[in-house]
Design an enzyme around this catalytic site. Structure first.
Site, short mmCIF file in Angstrom:
data_model
loop_
_atom_site.label_atom_id
_atom_site.label_comp_id
_atom_site.label_asym_id
_atom_site.label_seq_id
_atom_site.Cartn_x
_atom_site.Cartn_y
_atom_site.Cartn_z
N GLY A 220 42.77 40.24 28.56
CA GLY A 220 44.18 39.89 28.54
C GLY A 220 45.14 41.05 28.53
O GLY A 220 46.35 40.84 28.42
N PRO A 262 38.32 43.27 29.72
CA PRO A 262 39.45 43.34 30.65
C PRO A 262 39.07 42.86 32.05
O PRO A 262 38.06 43.27 32.60
CB PRO A 262 39.77 44.85 30.69
CG PRO A 262 38.47 45.52 30.35
CD PRO A 262 37.74 44.60 29.42
N GLY A 263 39.90 41.97 32.59
CA GLY A 263 39.75 41.53 33.98
C GLY A 263 40.86 42.12 34.81
O GLY A 263 40.70 43.11 35.53
N ARG A 300 47.90 32.16 42.97
CA ARG A 300 48.63 32.51 41.75
C ARG A 300 50.13 32.19 41.78
O ARG A 300 50.65 31.66 40.80
CB ARG A 300 48.39 33.98 41.36
CG ARG A 300 46.91 34.29 41.08
CD ARG A 300 46.71 35.68 40.49
NE ARG A 300 47.17 35.74 39.13
CZ ARG A 300 48.30 36.29 38.75
NH1 ARG A 300 49.08 36.87 39.62
NH2 ARG A 300 48.65 36.27 37.47
N TYR A 304 50.53 29.56 38.89
CA TYR A 304 51.03 30.15 37.64
C TYR A 304 52.47 30.63 37.74
O TYR A 304 52.93 31.36 36.87
CB TYR A 304 50.20 31.38 37.26
CG TYR A 304 48.72 31.19 37.14
CD1 TYR A 304 48.16 30.38 36.16
CD2 TYR A 304 47.85 31.87 38.00
CE1 TYR A 304 46.79 30.24 36.04
CE2 TYR A 304 46.48 31.74 37.89
CZ TYR A 304 45.95 30.92 36.91
OH TYR A 304 44.60 30.80 36.79
N CYS A 330 49.43 22.96 54.73
CA CYS A 330 50.20 21.71 54.62
C CYS A 330 50.38 21.37 53.15
O CYS A 330 49.73 20.47 52.60
CB CYS A 330 49.47 20.58 55.32
SG CYS A 330 50.04 20.40 56.98
N GLU A 331 51.27 22.10 52.54
CA GLU A 331 51.46 22.06 51.09
C GLU A 331 52.54 23.11 50.87
O GLU A 331 52.61 24.06 51.63
CB GLU A 331 50.15 22.54 50.44
CG GLU A 331 49.99 22.28 48.99
CD GLU A 331 49.35 20.91 48.73
OE1 GLU A 331 49.84 20.28 47.79
OE2 GLU A 331 48.44 20.48 49.43
N TYR A 358 41.81 37.48 40.48
CA TYR A 358 42.03 36.04 40.67
C TYR A 358 42.71 35.75 42.01
O TYR A 358 43.51 34.82 42.14
CB TYR A 358 42.82 35.44 39.50
CG TYR A 358 42.26 35.85 38.16
CD1 TYR A 358 41.08 35.28 37.68
CD2 TYR A 358 42.87 36.85 37.38
CE1 TYR A 358 40.53 35.70 36.47
CE2 TYR A 358 42.33 37.26 36.18
CZ TYR A 358 41.16 36.68 35.73
OH TYR A 358 40.62 37.09 34.54
C1 LIG Z 1 39.35 35.41 31.80
C2 LIG Z 1 38.74 36.04 30.62
C3 LIG Z 1 38.93 37.40 30.38
C4 LIG Z 1 39.78 38.29 31.26
O1 LIG Z 1 41.13 38.04 31.16
P1 LIG Z 1 42.17 39.06 31.86
O2 LIG Z 1 43.50 38.50 31.59
O3 LIG Z 1 41.84 39.05 33.33
O4 LIG Z 1 41.94 40.40 31.27
C5 LIG Z 1 38.28 37.95 29.30
N1 LIG Z 1 37.51 37.20 28.47
C6 LIG Z 1 37.32 35.89 28.67
C7 LIG Z 1 36.47 35.14 27.73
C8 LIG Z 1 37.93 35.26 29.73
O5 LIG Z 1 37.77 33.95 29.91
#
Ligand SMILES: *Cc1c(COP(=O)(O)O)cnc(C)c1O
Length: 401
Positions: A220, A262-263, A300, A304, A330-331, A358
């Site tokens: 996050g 981290p993603g 996204r 979101y 078509c949306e 994502y």
């Molecule tokens: C999606 C997710 C993340 C990554 O979240 P980011 O906002 O992309 O950093 C980390 N841990 C868990 C368990 C998740 O589901």
């Protein structure tokens, strides 16, 4: 822009559009930022694979020494294929059939369980023979959008605190080897104090579970999408962890390790979605710039209300005009609603920025449009890492009667 406009133009010319382009150098730079900020504490980083799972990207991330967090058993298997060893793989399960957890055990990876139901099955099957992590629901509201908040009081994620007594009973009666307590409160968290709050919550619980040596604070970390936004202050997060860990160690004589997942932080800004302007449609309100992509490739903005910067690669110094950049599905599938961009002409190539996380991963073949190709730029070279789908790809799983 860490990748030059010329490089993006060249990628579009070579591989066509719509096209996802990722910059390996940006991923490396983000990872180094993480390790540097947390260098004074005992921390491990697990890349949240669900942000982007292309094998070339996973291999690059593995080569940096990063571990990986998976949200399905198939992601675990993709990680293994990309060369991650089981001691670097974490499976964070949610509402999964117990069979998936058994499979994860047989693969030897770290496992986090997020329901009493699965923990009970786990206890009866493995007792204290396999280490386990527990995901809790801290009732913290955090993150950039309600759809990406995952730790609040009505969230489906984690074991609710009102079940703490039952959880403790289960752990004690099976002598479970609970190594890790986990929370993941949301995505795009810009405020370091959210992590401090989560940490306080976990430390409280760590006192009750004597086998715990790892506190997993989830992912996050916020990266900026808009120009005026700021990245989360990682040094502040690290400082808070350091102080809290030292106090805990002093009080309980046991040291802790922090895990992060981290993603977006690693891959969001590495990625660009390149699209060609197919149709300009002036109207009394605004000029629509229709492109050869849509919410089928990057959901996204519509899902979101996410903001993604856009640049006109073909006319970077054109006069600014206002456009609604929209897709061909078509949306209603806008990429930008009322955006000032250098004059757009049909045939121009637009780059949608911050599309690494994502983006492709949530793409679909809606409207029977194929998913884009993917390219990785590594040390100046451009590598095709997924070919564009074809009509045949859309038919291949169908059984034609
Ligand atoms: C999606 C997710 C993340 C990554 O979240 P980011 O906002 O992309 O950093 C980390 N841990 C868990 C368990 C998740 O589901």
């Amino acid at each position: 822009m860490s990748v030059s406009r010329e490089q993006l133009v060249r990628a579009a010319a070579t591989f066509g559009t719509p096209l996802y382009v990722y910059d390996a150098g940006s991923i490396t730079a983000q990872y180094q930022k993480l390790t540097k900020a947390f260098s004074s504490i005992n921390a491990r980083f697990f890349y949240a694979a669900k942000a982007l799972t292309n094998q070339a990207v996973l291999k690059h991330i593995g080569s940096m020494g990063c571990s990986i967090d998976c949200s399905s058993i198939n992601e675990v298997k993709l990680a293994i294929r990309a060369g991650f060893t089981p001691d670097k793989i974490l499976y964070t399960s949610n509402s999964v059939a117990f069979a998936e957890i058994q499979e994860a055990v047989s693969l030897g990876v770290f496992i986090t369980i997020d329901s009493l139901s699965n923990l009970d099955k786990f206890a009866r099957t493995y007792g204290n023979q396999y280490p386990v992590g527990i995901r809790l629901r801290p009732n913290i509201m955090a993150g950039g959008h309600v759809k990406i908040s995952t730790g609040h009081a009505t969230s489906k994620f984690g074991i609710p605190m009102e079940q703490l007594d039952q959880l403790e009973k289960l752990v004690v009666s099976y002598q479970l080897s609970v190594t890790t307590l986990h929370i993941h409160t949301g995505s795009e968290i810009s405020d370091a104090s959210v992590f401090a709050q989560g940490l306080a919550f976990l430390l409280d619980l760590a006192e009750r579970f004597s086998t715990v040596s790892i506190l997993d604070l989830g992912g996050g970390f916020k990266v900026p999408y808009r120009e005026e936004e700021k990245e989360i202050d990682l040094k502040e997060v690290a400082q808070q962890v350091k102080i809290a860990f030292e106090a805990f160690e002093k009080k309980h004589g046991r040291s802790l390790q922090a895990w992060f997942e981290p993603g977006k932080f690693l891959v969001a800004q590495s990625g660009y979605l390149l699209a060609t302007v197919t149709v300009l449609k002036p109207s009394d309100t605004i000029c629509f710039a229709g492109v050869d992509s849509g919410l089928n490739h990057l959901i996204r903005p519509m899902f979101y209300e996410a903001y993604h910067p856009i640049s006109n690669l073909s006319n970077p110094s054109g006069n600014l005009q206002r456009y609604q950049v929209t897709g061909n599905i078509c949306e209603t599938d806008d990429f930008a609603l009322d955006r000032a961009l250098p004059e757009i002409r049909e045939g121009d190539i637009l780059a949608i920025h911050q599309a690494g996380a994502y983006g492709f991963e949530m793409a679909s073949s809606y409207n029977a449009r194929v998913r884009p190709a993917e390219v990785l730029i590594q040390e100046g070279e451009q590598y095709l890492i997924r070919r564009r789908e074809t009509l045949e790809d859309l038919l291949i799983q169908q059984i034609i009667l």
